[in-house]
Each structure stands twice: as C-alpha cells, then as structure tokens.
Design a protein around this motif. Sequence first.
Motif, short mmCIF file in Angstrom:
data_model
loop_
_atom_site.label_atom_id
_atom_site.label_comp_id
_atom_site.label_asym_id
_atom_site.label_seq_id
_atom_site.Cartn_x
_atom_site.Cartn_y
_atom_site.Cartn_z
N GLN A 37 0.81 -1.21 0.00
CA GLN A 37 0.00 0.00 0.00
C GLN A 37 0.85 1.27 0.00
OE1 GLN A 37 -2.40 -0.89 3.45
NE2 GLN A 37 -1.17 0.39 4.82
N SER A 38 2.05 1.20 0.59
CA SER A 38 2.93 2.36 0.55
C SER A 38 3.41 2.64 -0.87
CB SER A 38 4.14 2.16 1.48
OG SER A 38 4.96 1.09 1.02
N ASP A 43 -2.73 7.09 -3.91
CA ASP A 43 -3.91 6.42 -4.48
C ASP A 43 -4.90 5.99 -3.40
OD1 ASP A 43 -3.31 6.59 -7.24
OD2 ASP A 43 -1.82 5.01 -6.99
N GLY A 44 -4.46 5.99 -2.13
CA GLY A 44 -5.38 5.70 -1.04
C GLY A 44 -5.90 4.28 -1.01
N ILE A 45 -5.00 3.30 -1.17
CA ILE A 45 -5.36 1.88 -1.11
C ILE A 45 -4.81 1.31 0.20
CG2 ILE A 45 -5.06 -0.38 -2.19
CD1 ILE A 45 -4.69 1.17 -4.87
N ARG A 46 -5.67 0.67 0.97
CA ARG A 46 -5.25 0.14 2.27
C ARG A 46 -5.85 -1.24 2.50
NH1 ARG A 46 -6.60 5.34 2.69
NH2 ARG A 46 -5.00 6.83 3.28
N PHE A 47 -5.10 -2.04 3.23
CA PHE A 47 -5.56 -3.37 3.64
C PHE A 47 -5.80 -3.36 5.14
CE2 PHE A 47 -2.59 -3.91 0.07
CZ PHE A 47 -3.42 -4.51 -0.86
N ILE A 48 -6.94 -3.88 5.55
CA ILE A 48 -7.28 -3.92 6.97
C ILE A 48 -7.50 -5.36 7.38
CG2 ILE A 48 -8.89 -3.13 8.75
CD1 ILE A 48 -9.68 -0.87 6.84
N ALA A 95 -3.58 -4.82 -6.49
CA ALA A 95 -2.83 -4.90 -5.24
C ALA A 95 -3.30 -6.05 -4.38
CB ALA A 95 -2.94 -3.58 -4.48
N MET A 96 -4.62 -6.24 -4.28
CA MET A 96 -5.14 -7.32 -3.45
C MET A 96 -4.73 -8.67 -4.00
SD MET A 96 -6.72 -8.53 -0.85
CE MET A 96 -7.89 -7.44 -0.03
N ALA A 256 -10.92 -6.38 -14.02
CA ALA A 256 -9.86 -5.90 -14.90
C ALA A 256 -8.54 -5.79 -14.14
CB ALA A 256 -10.23 -4.55 -15.50
N GLY A 257 -8.59 -5.29 -12.92
CA GLY A 257 -7.38 -5.19 -12.11
C GLY A 257 -6.80 -6.55 -11.79
N ILE A 258 -7.65 -7.51 -11.49
CA ILE A 258 -7.20 -8.88 -11.22
C ILE A 258 -6.54 -9.46 -12.47
CG2 ILE A 258 -7.97 -11.22 -10.68
CD1 ILE A 258 -10.16 -9.95 -8.93
#
Length: 299
Positions: A37-38, A43-48, A95-96, A256-258
């Motif tokens: 995510q860094s 882009d503001g993508i985070r994993f929780i 990213a995921m 599409a991202g996958i």
Amino acid sequence: MLFSKFLENRRSTREYSDKMVENDKLEMLMDFAEKLQSGYGNDGIRFILYEDGEKIYENLKGVAGYAGVMINSPHYIGLQTDNEDKETIIKAAYAMETLLTKAYQLDLGSCWINIMDTPYDSKEILFNGKNKHINYIVAIGYSKDKSKISQIANSNGLENEDIGYLNTIRPFKEKKYFVEKSTSSRLSVKDIVFDSKFGKSIDPDELDKRGLDELFYYVRYAPSNKNKQPWRFILKNNKVNLAVIDPKDKNNLTDAGIMMYYFEEMAKSIGFKSSWDFIEGDIQEEDGITFSILGEYKL
C-alpha cells in the motif's frame, strides 16, 4: 516461486478449518500488505486485517457472500480505498491479488467476498468509525478440505470441474493452446483475443508465431465476479489493449485489475518484462457490446 506452480495450485477456498492462522504468519502477510500500500502513495489503497473472523461473519451472515451465503473464515482482510474512480478500483484489485499470492506462499487459502451491495448498517463493523469505501473483503485461513483442491488442481481436464471452485486458475494438458471451443465454462482464446480491433478474430498462427498462445491460454482462468469474464484483449502490433465489457459496472473494473495482475505475472514467466499502463478509455460499442479500453501492455 515458479508462476506455473502457482497456476497449478491457485484456488478460491470456500470452506475453512477452525484453526487460527499463527500470529507470525499474519504479521508477515500484513507487513507485505503495508509495503504494497505504501507503493501506491496517494492512491489511497489500504488493507485492513480483521482477526476476529467470527464477529465479522455473524454481522454479514445472510446479507453478504454468494446469494447471501457468507464465507466463514477465521480472519478477513478488507480492501479500503479513499475514492471509487476507475483507476483506483483497478489498482486496488491488482494490489489485493498481489497480496493473495503472498498468502498462497504462506499456505493460506483465500476467497474474494463482494459486499458492494450489502446494507451499510450490516457492514458498518468494517469501518472502524470511518466512512471509507470497502466493497470487498477477502476470507483468509487454512483450507478445510485440501484433498478436493488437490484433485482439481491435478486434473487433466475441466469437463467434471467442481462448480464450487470456478474462481480458480489452473492449467489442463492439451497439445495446443488455441482452442476453438472451451471445454469448460471459461471462454476460449478465440473468444477473448482480437486482431487490431474489438470483434475481429485473431489468427491462431499469429499467436503461436509471436509466442503468445500460452499466455492467452492460461490467463483465461483469472477469477472474476460470478465468473462473468468481462475482459477482452486486442493485439495491435507491439502492444496489447485490455478492453472491459460494461465498464460502468464496478465489479468489472475490479476484474480488470485482477486480470492485469495475472497477465503481467504470466507474461514475466515467459520472458516479457513490461507492465500495464492505465488508459482513460472512452465507452464504445461493437455488435451490441459496450466496452472500454482501460489498459495497454507493450510487448
């Protein structure tokens, strides 16, 4: 890890054992997530990470999952974004899926869970008091039945594939990669790869000559929401364009991202070193099909 090995064993896990994932594994996974995510900066993508899976399950049971059947797992990871523009949705999915490859390396099963249409009050538990966008969570844990996974991963064909594992990438052994008719629910290479423009059939000899037949054969098995497979490829000279059907559907943008992730990784395994460039494509129509070109990969 050889990507071909990953292709052979990658699966969506729908049933999990009650065993909790060890703290050191969760820490390794989330350390990797933090680095990921860094890399996306603004882009503001985070994993929780939600360690108390039972609490999440009880809140979402009956309103999330597949036709309201929630996946019960010991842990979940939320995919949070600051906004929902096209590029952010695509990058977040990429990213995921990168993170889930790391989970695979740690011997953990995973499964995407779409909560986009889940009532806000049911999924409010995910937000930790912050009104952020979380349209997907991923179940994480140890698979309950590894024998079934092994049987499917090592099969020679997909004629008898278990529908519970449709969201799976796995090869099957045929002499030619280009198939006129798919032997499974997946579309054939002929259905997803076009020559120069959307809808124009590609010559299989052209793919073979350029060493692209294997690449397109395997990426057909990228997971997609409800197995809709909304992506298409247009081969133009020294580049590949990624077209997405019905691009107003956010689920299709996620798919599409996958696909971008799997395409890049498979391409690397056969010698290509490029990466996707995002394109803000216009919505077009061809033979009654609405699509938009959203990515470009230089060969």
